[in-house]
Design an enzyme around this catalytic site. Sequence first.
Site, PDB file in Angstrom:
ATOM      1  N   PRO A 200      52.645  55.656  48.786  1.00 20.00           N
ATOM      2  CA  PRO A 200      52.323  54.462  49.639  1.00 20.00           C
ATOM      3  C   PRO A 200      53.753  54.168  50.066  1.00 20.00           C
ATOM      4  O   PRO A 200      54.777  54.528  49.763  1.00 20.00           O
ATOM      5  CB  PRO A 200      51.888  53.653  48.550  1.00 20.00           C
ATOM      6  CG  PRO A 200      51.243  54.176  47.389  1.00 20.00           C
ATOM      7  CD  PRO A 200      51.882  55.666  47.398  1.00 20.00           C
ATOM      8  N   THR A 206      61.627  58.814  51.127  1.00 24.34           N
ATOM      9  CA  THR A 206      62.996  59.258  51.833  1.00 24.34           C
ATOM     10  C   THR A 206      64.241  59.087  50.856  1.00 24.34           C
ATOM     11  O   THR A 206      65.073  60.028  51.020  1.00 24.34           O
ATOM     12  CB  THR A 206      63.279  58.167  52.992  1.00 24.34           C
ATOM     13  OG1 THR A 206      62.204  58.123  53.741  1.00 24.34           O
ATOM     14  CG2 THR A 206      64.681  58.664  53.677  1.00 24.34           C
ATOM     15  N   HIS A 421      39.337  22.919  43.001  1.00 22.89           N
ATOM     16  CA  HIS A 421      39.000  24.270  43.613  1.00 22.89           C
ATOM     17  C   HIS A 421      39.765  25.326  42.492  1.00 22.89           C
ATOM     18  O   HIS A 421      39.238  26.316  41.944  1.00 22.89           O
ATOM     19  CB  HIS A 421      39.349  24.517  44.853  1.00 22.89           C
ATOM     20  CG  HIS A 421      39.087  25.843  45.364  1.00 22.89           C
ATOM     21  ND1 HIS A 421      37.872  26.139  45.966  1.00 22.89           N
ATOM     22  CD2 HIS A 421      39.799  27.129  45.171  1.00 22.89           C
ATOM     23  CE1 HIS A 421      37.749  27.589  46.213  1.00 22.89           C
ATOM     24  NE2 HIS A 421      38.916  27.929  46.083  1.00 22.89           N
ATOM     25  N   GLU A 422      41.103  25.073  42.339  1.00 19.80           N
ATOM     26  CA  GLU A 422      42.001  26.012  41.700  1.00 19.80           C
ATOM     27  C   GLU A 422      41.771  25.814  40.347  1.00 19.80           C
ATOM     28  O   GLU A 422      41.738  27.031  39.374  1.00 19.80           O
ATOM     29  CB  GLU A 422      43.359  25.784  42.077  1.00 19.80           C
ATOM     30  CG  GLU A 422      43.885  25.999  43.348  1.00 19.80           C
ATOM     31  CD  GLU A 422      43.513  27.227  43.830  1.00 19.80           C
ATOM     32  OE1 GLU A 422      43.629  28.310  42.952  1.00 19.80           O
ATOM     33  OE2 GLU A 422      43.279  27.395  45.191  1.00 19.80           O
TER      34      GLU A 422
END
Length: 622
Positions: A200, A206, A421-422
């Site tokens: 990845p 390098t 929501h959280e």
Amino acid sequence: MPKPRSGLSTLILIALIISAFFLYLSPAEQKPTEIPLSGFVDAVEVGDITSVTVKDTRLEATMKDGSKVFAIKEIRQSINDVLGDVPQEARAELKIQVEDTQEGDFWLNLLISAVPLVLIIGFFFFMFRQAQSSNNQAMSFGKSRARLYDQQKKRTTFDDVAGAKEAKNELIEIVDFLKNPAKYLSMGAKIPKGVLLVGPPGCGKTLLARAVAGEAKVPFFNISGSEFVEMFVGVGASRVRDLFKKAKRNAPCIIFIDEIDAVGRQRGTGLGGGHDEREQTLNQILTEMDGFETETNIIVMAATNRPDVLDPALLRPGRFDRRVVVDQPDIEDRRQILVVHSKGKPLEPEVDLEKIAKQTSGFVGADLENLLNEAAILTARKSKKKIGMRELEESIEKVLMGPERKSKVMSKQEREITAYHEAGHALAAQLTPGSDPVHKVSIVARGMALGVTWFLPEEDKHLYSKAKYQAKLVSLLGGYVAEELVYGKENITTGASNDLEKASEIARKMVTAYGMSDLGPVIYGEQKQEVFLGRDLGHVRNYSEEISSQIDAQIRYFITTAYKRAQELLSKNTEKHKAIADLLLEKETISREEFLHVLGEGPMKKKQVASKKNNSTKKKSH
């Protein structure tokens, strides 16, 4: 690189600037008025002229009032001839001066005639230089643009590469061959001509190639795959030939081609037409690698994160024989990478890099370097002298989820909806066996999200079970169910759209890719991570319409089951749900310890129980 301006054109430009400067600064002189010669004689006779300057045929006179006039006489006529009829007493006070203009006229005429000639010569000289420069560029168009890495400036070794133990072990024999080629050649062994580094982005491909050159102490030619390809057909192939010619002159050496997929993509895909320049460049690379003699001691290294699109001719034995996988680092590798990148950065004594390594699951080397850099910037912004754990943890959140957008103003109702929501995400995950532990919950906007629930896995995992995915579905749907229970179905917001997208993707992969449904251990469809033009757009679905309907039914089953489970958990724990939401509205961000304290478990609860026992024993002793 632009050519420097020629010296002649520079001198001309400087002269023009100086002339304009002095012309601008010099005071404007009064322009004399021309009068007839007879008028000049009459003015001398009446005494209106005080002085006369004779310049060849020009008589310049100064009047009593200070004004300037001039008259033109004949060439052979002297001033006495002009004033012959003027009485002697009128000429007594007249000042007459004669100037020799022959020398001045000579230089003036020379200057007037020479300046255009000089300008013409300078123009042609400048054009000649430009043409010569263009010719040199045209001649060097097919030359290789590979950069020779300076080993003396900064030599990279394997000690500078943290982690990647298996990759380094694979490359050690490459280094040994470059140092001691006779040992291998005497046994009839052939070292791999090409080494392909696969992994990845940001994993250090390098850096590993540079470390091989540093350890072997050989020349290291570095070039990107895109630097071969030009608009004109044949230029890339010419550059490949020139690169390998340079490499043979500097053998033993290493040629490193970064992002080789730019020129090494599969040929003959059949869609979108051909790309003659790229294909000729690839053909030249294949030819040069085949043409290597065993004794040349030149190794070609290449890096890519897309090995699936490379041409098979590149990967066959005799070219890129060896494939070295540079994968994401594990916990120990991440700790070593943090140690390497923390050199030169002052850290507080309480900084625990092992703890940071545990919190950065999925980070690659570039992410960890960026994390420490962000922590250093944050420390400097706070005017602190050393980097602490708080700055490091804030940097992790910034790298993972983006910077906090505290300037984003939300209404009271939106903050309340986001908090519930959280809280629904966190509570559903905590009550579901197999879910990752909740690390932090926040309703501070980050990136495009109005809030975030951060889960921290206890260890790196490479295999995921069906139960794990089902638990993840429950936690993802916890926010949607929370809004539905608190505000009703008719008031559900768009905040759960990203959660539903992720849940649908997981459920689809469970059915089509992982064989976790009732349809059995069958892969449905071609499972491609990325689309490669010409090979993936034209594929045909390998299942029937009936199976397609069953796949949709199985996906719906997984989603519905997780939805009902989240609904059951949150319905039975409404008080805890409300307590978490209220704490979020009060503090905006709560840690794992605070979250567990609200649920009545965790270290904070244990400390309170211990303090109560101590208080009771003290009362008994009294």
